[in-house]
Structures are given as C-alpha cells and as structure tokens.
Design a protein around this motif. Structure first.
Motif, PDB file in Angstrom:
ATOM      1  N   TRP A 142      58.842  -9.387  51.004  1.00  0.00           N
ATOM      2  CA  TRP A 142      60.115  -9.802  51.619  1.00  0.00           C
ATOM      3  C   TRP A 142      60.770 -10.874  50.741  1.00  0.00           C
ATOM      4  O   TRP A 142      61.943 -10.815  50.401  1.00  0.00           O
ATOM      5  CB  TRP A 142      59.779 -10.348  53.015  1.00  0.00           C
ATOM      6  CG  TRP A 142      60.894 -10.860  53.857  1.00  0.00           C
ATOM      7  CD1 TRP A 142      61.543 -10.155  54.837  1.00  0.00           C
ATOM      8  CD2 TRP A 142      61.451 -12.180  53.866  1.00  0.00           C
ATOM      9  NE1 TRP A 142      62.481 -10.967  55.426  1.00  0.00           N
ATOM     10  CE2 TRP A 142      62.450 -12.203  54.851  1.00  0.00           C
ATOM     11  CE3 TRP A 142      61.221 -13.330  53.123  1.00  0.00           C
ATOM     12  CZ2 TRP A 142      63.203 -13.337  55.123  1.00  0.00           C
ATOM     13  CZ3 TRP A 142      61.973 -14.464  53.383  1.00  0.00           C
ATOM     14  CH2 TRP A 142      62.955 -14.458  54.379  1.00  0.00           C
ATOM     15  N   LEU A 143      59.957 -11.843  50.343  1.00  0.00           N
ATOM     16  CA  LEU A 143      60.461 -12.940  49.513  1.00  0.00           C
ATOM     17  C   LEU A 143      60.842 -12.423  48.124  1.00  0.00           C
ATOM     18  O   LEU A 143      61.925 -12.727  47.607  1.00  0.00           O
ATOM     19  CB  LEU A 143      59.380 -14.012  49.397  1.00  0.00           C
ATOM     20  CG  LEU A 143      59.722 -15.206  48.521  1.00  0.00           C
ATOM     21  CD1 LEU A 143      60.775 -16.050  49.207  1.00  0.00           C
ATOM     22  CD2 LEU A 143      58.482 -16.038  48.232  1.00  0.00           C
ATOM     23  N   LEU A 170      60.806 -14.513  39.552  1.00  0.00           N
ATOM     24  CA  LEU A 170      59.707 -14.768  40.496  1.00  0.00           C
ATOM     25  C   LEU A 170      58.798 -15.870  39.971  1.00  0.00           C
ATOM     26  O   LEU A 170      58.421 -16.796  40.695  1.00  0.00           O
ATOM     27  CB  LEU A 170      58.885 -13.491  40.710  1.00  0.00           C
ATOM     28  CG  LEU A 170      59.589 -12.346  41.420  1.00  0.00           C
ATOM     29  CD1 LEU A 170      58.651 -11.155  41.540  1.00  0.00           C
ATOM     30  CD2 LEU A 170      60.062 -12.787  42.796  1.00  0.00           C
ATOM     31  N   ALA A 171      58.452 -15.762  38.675  1.00  0.00           N
ATOM     32  CA  ALA A 171      57.522 -16.734  38.103  1.00  0.00           C
ATOM     33  C   ALA A 171      58.157 -18.119  38.065  1.00  0.00           C
ATOM     34  O   ALA A 171      57.492 -19.125  38.353  1.00  0.00           O
ATOM     35  CB  ALA A 171      57.118 -16.280  36.704  1.00  0.00           C
ATOM     36  N   PRO A 174      49.339 -14.564  44.149  1.00  0.00           N
ATOM     37  CA  PRO A 174      49.141 -13.528  43.123  1.00  0.00           C
ATOM     38  C   PRO A 174      49.947 -13.800  41.855  1.00  0.00           C
ATOM     39  O   PRO A 174      49.538 -13.396  40.765  1.00  0.00           O
ATOM     40  CB  PRO A 174      49.639 -12.250  43.796  1.00  0.00           C
ATOM     41  CG  PRO A 174      49.571 -12.531  45.252  1.00  0.00           C
ATOM     42  CD  PRO A 174      49.806 -13.995  45.421  1.00  0.00           C
ATOM     43  N   LEU A 175      51.069 -14.489  41.987  1.00  0.00           N
ATOM     44  CA  LEU A 175      51.860 -14.805  40.795  1.00  0.00           C
ATOM     45  C   LEU A 175      51.113 -15.790  39.898  1.00  0.00           C
ATOM     46  O   LEU A 175      51.036 -15.602  38.687  1.00  0.00           O
ATOM     47  CB  LEU A 175      53.197 -15.425  41.199  1.00  0.00           C
ATOM     48  CG  LEU A 175      54.307 -14.459  41.601  1.00  0.00           C
ATOM     49  CD1 LEU A 175      55.496 -15.224  42.151  1.00  0.00           C
ATOM     50  CD2 LEU A 175      54.746 -13.636  40.398  1.00  0.00           C
ATOM     51  N   TYR A 176      50.553 -16.842  40.492  1.00  0.00           N
ATOM     52  CA  TYR A 176      49.803 -17.812  39.683  1.00  0.00           C
ATOM     53  C   TYR A 176      48.618 -17.122  39.013  1.00  0.00           C
ATOM     54  O   TYR A 176      48.322 -17.365  37.848  1.00  0.00           O
ATOM     55  CB  TYR A 176      49.297 -18.983  40.528  1.00  0.00           C
ATOM     56  CG  TYR A 176      50.413 -19.717  41.237  1.00  0.00           C
ATOM     57  CD1 TYR A 176      51.447 -20.315  40.519  1.00  0.00           C
ATOM     58  CD2 TYR A 176      50.449 -19.795  42.629  1.00  0.00           C
ATOM     59  CE1 TYR A 176      52.484 -20.972  41.169  1.00  0.00           C
ATOM     60  CE2 TYR A 176      51.479 -20.450  43.281  1.00  0.00           C
ATOM     61  CZ  TYR A 176      52.494 -21.031  42.558  1.00  0.00           C
ATOM     62  OH  TYR A 176      53.523 -21.666  43.198  1.00  0.00           O
ATOM     63  N   GLN A 177      47.983 -16.254  39.774  1.00  0.00           N
ATOM     64  CA  GLN A 177      46.855 -15.502  39.183  1.00  0.00           C
ATOM     65  C   GLN A 177      47.326 -14.699  37.981  1.00  0.00           C
ATOM     66  O   GLN A 177      46.712 -14.716  36.926  1.00  0.00           O
ATOM     67  CB  GLN A 177      46.291 -14.526  40.208  1.00  0.00           C
ATOM     68  CG  GLN A 177      45.310 -15.142  41.169  1.00  0.00           C
ATOM     69  CD  GLN A 177      44.786 -14.080  42.118  1.00  0.00           C
ATOM     70  OE1 GLN A 177      45.553 -13.247  42.623  1.00  0.00           O
ATOM     71  NE2 GLN A 177      43.501 -14.107  42.374  1.00  0.00           N
ATOM     72  N   SER A 224      55.156 -14.024  27.356  1.00  0.00           N
ATOM     73  CA  SER A 224      56.548 -14.445  27.204  1.00  0.00           C
ATOM     74  C   SER A 224      57.113 -14.891  28.560  1.00  0.00           C
ATOM     75  O   SER A 224      57.843 -15.879  28.648  1.00  0.00           O
ATOM     76  CB  SER A 224      57.373 -13.306  26.634  1.00  0.00           C
ATOM     77  OG  SER A 224      57.311 -12.204  27.504  1.00  0.00           O
ATOM     78  N   VAL A 225      56.745 -14.180  29.604  1.00  0.00           N
ATOM     79  CA  VAL A 225      57.252 -14.541  30.935  1.00  0.00           C
ATOM     80  C   VAL A 225      56.673 -15.889  31.361  1.00  0.00           C
ATOM     81  O   VAL A 225      57.382 -16.744  31.908  1.00  0.00           O
ATOM     82  CB  VAL A 225      56.899 -13.454  31.972  1.00  0.00           C
ATOM     83  CG1 VAL A 225      57.314 -13.881  33.366  1.00  0.00           C
ATOM     84  CG2 VAL A 225      57.542 -12.138  31.609  1.00  0.00           C
TER      85      VAL A 225
END
Ligand SMILES: O=c1ccn([C@@H]2O[C@H](COP(=O)(O)OP(=O)(O)O[C@H]3O[C@H](CO)[C@@H](O)[C@H](O)[C@H]3O)[C@@H](O)[C@H]2O)c(=O)[nH]1
Ligand SMILES: [Mn+2]
Length: 728
Positions: free
Chosen positions: A588-589, A647-648, A691-694, A708-709
């Motif tokens: 959702w986010l 997102l990151a 999950p993003l930090y992972q 790069s991201v």
C-alpha cells in the motif's frame, strides 16, 4: 410480483451486520472530524507551520478519500444462481457464446500457457457446438499459431475426457498437476493416455519454441502458415486469419463423435504508422470477425493467462442474462480476478482480495461492478454500443450465420474486418466496441455501458470461475499498478468521467465506487507528506501531534485503531493471513509513493501533450532464481528502476531521522512523551520498510538492491535531511 409460477434464475441477498458497520463508520467519521478540527484550531504560528499545514492537507485528503471508500462497504450484496432451472427451461435454446482470448507476446506469454487457457474454455460444460473460441494474437506469432493448431488436435481427446469424468479444472496443465492418484481404474487408464498425449503435444510446442522453428511436415500440411509469407514484423503484417475448427463442418468431431467448438486464430493487420490501440483494438477486431462466424449473443473475454477453473460459469452467467424479470437490464457479468500463483502471505499483495470479496459486492448494489478486462461475460449488443430501453429483448434464438461459403472462402472475406483501415470514419473505439485511448480500456468501456442505462452483475461463486497469473516481482507489481491507476485517473478527467458524465446516469453510490479507484494516484501526495513531514520534524524536535495527556490524543488513537482493526478484519475475512495483511500495508505504501506518483505525473504530462498511451505487458514467466525467491516470499529488487530509488530514499530518510533523534535526546522520556505519535509513525515506517533495509545492506543474492540505488538513496536522504534544517 411477476407472473404466476415464476421462479427466478438468480437470487440476491443483502449482507448481515450492515447496521453495526454503519454505526462504526459514523463513529469513525466523528473521529476524523475531530482530527480536522484539531489541526485547524492549532496551526502553529512559527516552528512547524509548514509541516503542520502539510499534515492538515494530507489528513483532509485521507478523510475525504475514506468517505469515498465507504460507498463500496455500505450495502454489500451476494448473488447466487439456479442452474437447474436454467437447464429445465432453456437447455434446448441456450444461446451461442463467443469466447475471446487475447495474447500479445510469445515470450512474455508462452504459447503453452495460452493453449491451456484455450483448452480450458473449449471444454466448458456447455453444448460445444454453441461455443466459438477466438484467439487474438497481437504478436502475429507463427509459434502461437502452431501451438493453437496442436491444441485443436488435442482438444478432440481432451473435451470428451473432461465431459466423461466431469473433471475440474479443465486446463490440462493444471488438472494434471493436481491429479495423481485416481481410485477409479477405468479413469486411471484413460488419464494415463490423455496425459501422454498432452506431454507429447507440450514437447512439440516447447521444442518448436526453443528452436524458433516449426516442423517442416506441419508447414507443408497446414496451408495457414503461408499467410506468414508476407510477414515482415509483428508491427507490420497483413491480417492473418485461420478457422482451425469450423463448427459448421459436419466432420468437426471429437474422438467420441460429438461436435467440437469453433476455433479461430486471428492476428489483425498491423502497420507501424497505424495506432493499434492495444487490447481494445484486438477485441474490436474479434467482435467484428466473430459476428460473421457464430455471432454468439454472449461474449466472454479472458486474458491468455486466465484459465477457466469452473466449467459451469457460462451457465452461471446465463442465469443472470436469461432471467425473465431482471435479466433484460444486465449488460455484463463480471467475475473477480483470482490468481493461481499467490503465495501464502502474498508478498506483493497481488491477490486483490479485499476488492474481490468486499468492494465489488458493495458496487453490485449500486448498479454493478466495473468491467475489469478478464473473466467478463458481455451481451454482444451492449458491447457494440446499444442503449438501454425498457422494451429491449435479446433475441436468444438467433440462427448462426448460414452461408454456403467454405471455411476458406469465409476466411478470405473476413480478413478485411480486421484490417487497419476498416475503422476509419466509423464509430469503432468510440461509440462502438471497446473504447480507445485509455490504458484501462476495460474500466472505461464498462462505465460507458453503465452510463447508457445498463446494469452489471458480480458473479463470485465459491469455486472460482477463473484463475490467472499475478506479477511475481516488486517492479512488475508497481508497473502494473502504475498502468491501472494512470488509466483510472485518465477516466476521471475524460469525457466519460464518473464525476460529471456519470452524474444522473449512474447512481451516486456507483460514482463514489468508481472514484475509489480513479482517485488512487492522488493518494500519492498525501502519503508522501505523511511519510516525510513527521519524521523530519521529529529530527528537529518539533511536535506535530497532540501529547499523550491531551484530550485531542483520543480521536487520533480511535481513528488509527478503528481504521487498522477494520482493515485487518476485512483482510482476514476475505481469506488472507495476518502476515499477508502486514505485507499488504507495505505494498500500500510502496504503490502510493511510486506507482501512483508516477501515474499522477504522467497524467499531467499527457494533459500537456508530452506523453502517449503505452501498455507494458505483465510478464507471466520468470527466471528460475526469481521464481524461487517469489516462492520463498523474499522481495525482489534486482533492476535499477527509479521507483526503487524513491522507496530506498524514503526508507533511508526515515532511518536517519530516527537515528538522529536517538543520538540527540538519548533516553529523555519527556521528549518521547510529547512526540509519542510521531515516534510511533517513524517506528512503524521503519518496521514496514524492513525488507528495503535488508535489500540495501544485508542481502547478497541477485534479488538485492543494486549498489547504484543504495548510493543514490543514501545521498538523497542526507541531502533531504540537511535541507530540512533550513525549511522547517
Ligand atoms: O497490445 C496489447 C496489449 C495487451 N494485450 C492483452 O491484454 C491482456 C492483459 O495484459 P496484461 O499484461 O496481463 O495486463 P494486466 O494488468 O494483467 O491486465 C489487466 O488490466 C488490463 C488493463 O490495464 C486489462 O486489459 C486486462 O484485461 C486486465 O486483466 C493480455 O491478455 C494481453 O495479451 C493485447 O491483446 N494487446
Ligand atoms: Mn494479466
């Protein structure tokens, strides 16, 4: 009511517990009003003024949007059908049904999947001689054609097997994967035989696909292949049309001597300079071509990945259309989009669970669900632009077209109907057929039909009617939602806008129902404001929410608790899991901060004339290791989409703010008390972004975030934190 002895073919029930729901919704609305009041009364004069106004606007938007979503929850209804009554009354006069399957790329949509879909609809529990199955191939691929040819042979064994043993589902691949041990010895023997035939067919198709070449003897035997002689590319070729099984032909029999359905392959003419209007263009060509072959009164449309999972659905749909009292006003019967490849906790929230089990039942009470492109039965007349009138009666007993022409002659004469020039100076794409110019041709077409006075009906039987393939990576999910939300917003701004064109034509509840989806992209701005402002102000020690001891704290807590327990209850009730709901909140986010944001910006660019409609197909197959991660519910970040950077960056920014605050104030409990809600929000964001930090820092596999991201997002987040010092 009604004539004497009239027994309806379908029944409608209202949901229980509506009163309770409405009371809860009213109390929620009161809470929202109090939050608005708090924001307006307490606008700070100095520190935090802009952030405060940002939150005020976001909360105004969320509150209003929440109101809009209530329409699809206010009055849910459920339908059930009486198929035995249909048989008793109409078995001899059942109408012809034309089934359209669309495919557009043999790599993204493998031919073996396409033919499984085709076979599943050829084998419906319906008089086969009344079925016409049409495959539209927008890639004009010889391989797809070859596969369909193979399927036409296999169907002669498959259909009788399905009917004899009354099996479900009727997609061979899925059936074989679900069936291992049979108790009935007779059937077991036949299963072995039919499975062998299937495997052989599959082998031939896959070998041809691998080699990119069709066996010489088949090329010689089937004259249809000569149509590729003038083929230059998928964007540049003549119409290719082949009637593979001619239902009129007395020799078109299966191995048991029963009639076979008509089976047609169509690749409409394509020219580089000629807009082909994606799926809408394909569907309109099919409508015209099929009108000269079987001219079925009912048209079923499925995507090439949506096999029929329930052999009774045509009869279910007919119970609505043929009901003597209420059937005449129904233009289309929509089934939900369900998927066979959803994992237990649906990492990408692609099951559309709440839409299917809650919202569409709500829309059904106000004039019916939207047309969502696949799993939809249409009355041919209304798809062609017919207005509703009280005296309208569908002629079910229309004779199938009788011509003396042979299949070959007929074929040649029909090609013109699928040519590029055919639609020039006609109403096709406008008043007739599916509408052009919108990435969600389905929704806008359904809306225009409802605006002509027709109703639609939502058919959601316990045994799902269709099962398809949902995206299996994060990027595909976000891109698909960008297409959908962009299309929906375009509808809101188009000539057919539910907001103004719909006024007076469809019910206010349905207008709100459409707006729930059409307003998706606008959620992006409010969500961004809510992700950025509280965290940044937290970093600078400026409170934006009431303190725990203030009475204004209560409405916030009440609204948050009610909203989230309500959404959790809905999710569980729709068959989801707790973790699935948590994943749903994450997606959702993600969607709101990327797909919807891009959709919003692209719509503005389009209005300014800078961008054109496009259609990015959703992949239906994935690499081995990508599939494995999907099965294991591990998020896929491979690829450097700008969406990932956003997102990151948001995740990093939030992390920096939390670290910054903890460093600054240490364990000073007073600060935490004055900013409890802000901290809660930041912590929830931290957890949901886990999950993003992972993916950024902890993972080593191919699905991790590209370096790069990582670099970009860290830099951007630092810059944002630094800038915020000047602006608050
Ligand atoms: O030029 C094109 C593009 C697409 N398709 C077909 O359209 C269908 C949908 O494409 P897909 O990539 O699977 O998109 P989804 O987002 O899964 O599709 C949903 O959303 C689309 C609108 O955005 C509708 O057209 C679909 O029916 C609906 O299932 C597929 O069968 C394609 O083969 C064509 O025939 N021609
Ligand atoms: Mn699809």
């Amino acid at each position: 009511m009604g004539s004497e002895g009239y027994a309806p073919l379908f029944e409608t029930r209202k949901a229980k517990g509506r009163f309770l729901y409405r009371m809860l919704a009213a109390s929620m609305f009161l809470g929202i009003c109090l939050i608005w009041a708090y924001r307006v009364i307490h606008i700070p004069t100095e520190d935090g003024r802009w952030g405060w106004i940002g939150l005020l606007l976001a909360e105004l938007w969320f509150g209003l949007y929440w109101l809009v979503t209530q329409a699809s929850r206010w009055n849910p209804i459920y339908r059930s059908t009486f198929k035995d009554r249909l048989s008793q009354r109409y078995e001899k006069d059942l109408p012809a049904v034309d089934i359209f399957v669309c495919t557009a790329d043999p790599v993204i949509e493998p031919p073996i999947m396409v033919v499984n879909t085709v076979l599943s609809v050829m084998a419906y529990g319906y008089p086969q001689e009344k079925l016409g199955v049409y495959l539209s191939d927008d890639a004009g691929s010889e391989l797809t054609f070859y596969s369909l040819l193979e399927a036409s042979h296999f169907s002669k064994h498959w259909i009788p097997y399905c009917k004899k043993f009354k099996i479900e589902p009727r997609s061979p691949a899925v059936y074989f994967s679900l069936t291992s041990h049979l108790h009935d010895a007779d059937q077991a023997k036949e299963l072995e035989l039919i499975q062998k035939l299937y495997e052989e067919m599959k082998d031939r198709i896959e070998t041809a696909t691998k080699l990119g070449r069709i066996p010489e003897e088949v090329l010689m035997e089937q004259k249809g292949f000569s149509q590729w002689d003038s083929f230059s590319s998928r964007h540049d070729h003549d119409t290719i049309l082949q009637i593979l099984i001619d239902g009129r032909d007395p020799n078109a029999m299966d191995v048991e001597g029963s009639k076979l359905p008509t089976l047609v392959y169509l690749a409409r003419e394509k020219r580089p300079k000629h807009p082909h209007n994606f799926k809408a263009g394909a569907m309109n060509a099919l409508i015209r071509v099929s009108s000269k072959i079987r001219n079925g009164a009912i048209i079923l449309n499925v995507d090439c990945d949506m096999y029929s999972n329930n052999s009774h659905s045509i009869r279910d749909a007919l119970c609505f259309f043929m009901d003597e009292e209420k059937g005449q006003e129904i233009a289309f019967v929509q089934c939900p989009q369900n998927f066979e490849n959803i994992t237990k906790n649906e990492l990408y929230s692609n099951s559309l669970r709440v839409i299917s089990e809650v919202e569409f039942h709500g829309l059904d009470a106000y004039g019916g669900p939207m047309y969502i492109g696949t799993g939809c039965f249409h009355r041919r007349d209304t798809l062609c632009g017919r207005k509703f009138s009280k005296d309208y009666r569908n002629e079910w007993k229309r004779e199938s077209i009788k011509t003396e022409e042979s299949a070959n002659e007929l074929q040649e004469s029909l090609k013109n109907l699928a040519s590029c020039g055919y639609e020039e100076d006609t109403q096709w794409g406008n008043e007739m057929g599916l509408k052009y110019g919108c990435p969600v041709e389905d929704v806008i077409t359904g809306l225009s039909i409802q605006c002509l006075g027709w109703k639609s009906v939502y058919l959601n039987p316990a045994r799902k009617a269709f099962l398809g393939v949902a995206p299996t990576t994060l990027e595909q999910t976000l891109v698909q939602h960008k297409r959908w939300s962009e299309g929906d917003l375009q509808i809101l701004l188009s000539k057919y806008s539910p907001a103004w064109y719909g006024l007076g034509r469809i019910s206010p509840g349905l207008i709100l129902g459409y707006c729930t989806y059409c307003l998706w992209p606008l959620n992006s701005l409010a969500t961004l404001s809510y992700c950025l402002v509280p965290s940044l102000y937290l970093l600078h020690g400026i409170p934006l929410f009431p303190q725990v001891s203030s009475p204004w704290f209560l409405p916030f807590v009440y609204v948050i608790l009610t909203k989230y327990s309500g959404s959790l209850a809905e999710f569980l009730w729709s068959g989801g899991t707790l973790l699935g709901w948590w994943n749903d909140q994450r997606i959702w986010l993600f969607k709101r901060t990327t797909s919807y944001l891009f959709a919003f910006m692209d719509t503005i660019l389009r209005l300014l004339g800078f961008s054109e409609t496009s259609f990015i197909l959703t992949a239906k197959v994935a690499d081995e290791d990508v599939s494995q991660r999907y099965e294991g519910e591990m998020m896929e970040f491979g690829g450097s989409s700008p969406m990932f950077t956003i997102l990151a960056t948001l995740a990093m920014l939030n992390l920096f703010c939390i670290v910054g605050v903890v460093k600054k104030v240490g364990l000073d409990m007073e600060v935490y008390k004055t900013m409890a809600l802000q901290i809660l929000l930041a912590v929830v964001l931290l957890l949901i972004n886990w999950p993003l930090y992972q993916g950024l820092f902890l993972r080593k596999d191919n699905g991790k975030m590209p370096c790069s991201v990582t670099v970009k997002s860290v830099l951007l987040a630092l810059v944002a934190c630094a800038c915020s010092t000047f602006f608050h």
